[in-house]
Design a protein around this motif. Structure first.
Motif: not given
Ligand code: ZN
Length: 429
Positions: A87-102, A125-134
């Motif tokens: 498709s050449d349509k713009p990427l409108h929305t991305v949904v993360y199903t969870h914060g896992h890196s993969d 997911v915000i807290a998940h990413f913060e835990r990844y940093i920690k």
């Protein structure tokens, strides 16, 4: 690996294009130029894309694309190419199903190409990413990522993430191109999960809440997982009677009746383990007694879409135990234990020496590899410089690893080699 005949296909599909020899570039953006994503048409203007070991869902609308998940960092460029071939349509929305890196780290390639999507995720997911940093060092060790060009093994500062631009708590409905997409919060591998229902297409993008193999709800080295809520989510999905589910890993799941069967068997399987564990805890059983008495009916164990290729029932049982009780296994001596090496030396001395333990471990290995593994482990920790003990430790646990169908069990048992290699290196220093 030993799988019942009817589970072999799902077992083979479980890790997609994952090639252990190449490793997985979860955080590192290194990628192989010849990486060719698998693309499966799910419904009109709807695709499953598998750029590596993980799946991505793509929905085209007149207003733009809704993409569910973004793959590993190393998948980014090939995922972008696959999307652009469809498709050449713009990427409108991305949904993360969870914060896992993969599932979240591959978006950089789209952003660098100039896309400006809304990035939607559950608020945890915000807290998940913060835990990844920690715990960047810990994650680097567990995932054994090679250091990238910048010397880093894992995401460790805020710039390393493509953070959600919009979060929600229970449910969120978005409209793109006049079409509704319903985001529902669930818990499974994580407490930050989202699954997406596209009612007009009757397609669900489930993330890791459905994978075509036994759910990863007991991972031995990871934070708490949520078997009961996972079962809830599977039942909620089944109630919508989807025609297809884009899985987080493995093959696309299709067929209204087949999906009813897969989703309800999955929830029944998890509830069976949870009920057994809670009963044991409430009866005051020792943790080991609860795990040792777990039996899995054939309707679950042999289901063609639920092979224990990654995680396994015993590990889910232990995860439920951890959730509802403490870390102590119930053996009084283990509450304030002597150092492991001290215990091992005493056992070796009582046996008549490390060599006697090693000989008995090798003898037992033909009939009882579990027990042989304990003896070999004592021998090794009694004298880590003993070459025979090192060899027996690695041989016996490697044989046990080869008997396992689950990747987590194989990986854990193969840590014996890491310990033995480390001891050998220290000895020559
Ligand atoms: Zn995953």
């Amino acid at each position: 690996m030993a799988f019942p005949e009817n589970q072999k296909k799902a077992a083979r599909a479980a890790f997609g294009l994952f090639n252990p020899a190449q490793g997985v570039h979860i955080f590192s953006r290194a990628h192989s130029a010849e990486q060719q994503p698998v693309v499966v048409e799910v419904a009109p203007r709807t695709w499953l894309i598998q750029p590596g070991m993980v799946n991505v869902g793509l929905f085209e609308t007149d207003e733009g694309l809704v993409m569910v998940d973004a793959g590993c960092a190393g998948d980014g460029p090939s995922l972008l190419a696959a999307v652009r071939s469809l498709s050449d349509k713009p990427l409108h929305t991305v949904v993360y199903t969870h914060g896992h890196s993969d599932h979240c780290f591959g978006l950089w390639a789209f952003l660098e190409a100039g896309e400006k999507p809304e990035i939607v995720a559950h608020e945890n997911v915000i807290a998940h990413f913060e835990r990844y940093i920690k715990t960047a060092g810990l994650n680097g060790h567990i995932n054994r990522q090679q250091p990238g060009p910048d010397g880093k093994r894992w995401a460790e500062k805020p710039d390393d993430f493509d953070w959600p631009t919009r979060t929600y708590r229970d449910t969120l409905e978005i409209t793109v191109g006049g079409e509704r997409f319903v985001l529902r919060h669930g818990k499974g591998e994580t407490d930050d999960a989202t699954w997406v229902w596209a009612p007009e297409r009757r397609v669900i993008a489930a993330g890791d809440l459905l994978t075509g193999y036994f759910p990863n709800a007991g991972n031995p080295r990871k934070v708490q997982r949520f078997a009961e809520e996972w079962a809830d989510a599977a039942e909620e999905m089944a109630a919508l009677r989807p025609l297809a589910v884009i899985t987080g890993h493995g093959e696309l799941a299709t067929g209204e009746e087949a999906l009813q069967d897969e989703l309800t068997t999955l929830s029944g399987y998890l509830r069976h383990i949870v009920d057994h564990t809670l009963r044991g805890l409430n009866e005051g059983l020792m943790h080991d007694e609860i795990v040792d008495s777990l039996e899995i009916p054939d309707e679950y164990r042999l289901h063609p879409r639920l092979p224990a290729v990654y995680d396994q029932p015993e590990f889910v049982c232990r995860n439920v135990i951890r959730r509802y009780s403490g870390w102590w296994d119930g053996y009084p001596a283990n509450l304030l234990p002597a150092p492991y090496a001290d215990r091992a030396r005493e056992i070796a001395a009582l046996a008549g020496g490390v060599d006697v333990l090693v000989a008995r471990a090798r003898e037992l290995a033909d009939t009882d590899l579990a027990l042989a593994g304990h003896l070999a482990e004592w021998a090794f920790w009694a004298d880590r410089n003993d070459a025979d003990a090192q060899a027996a430790y690695v041989d016996i646990l490697e044989r046990r690893a080869q008997q396992q169908s689950g990747l987590m069990a194989q990986v854990g048992l193969r840590w014996s080699k890491q310990y033995a290699d480390l001891a050998a290196q220290e000895a020559t220093r």
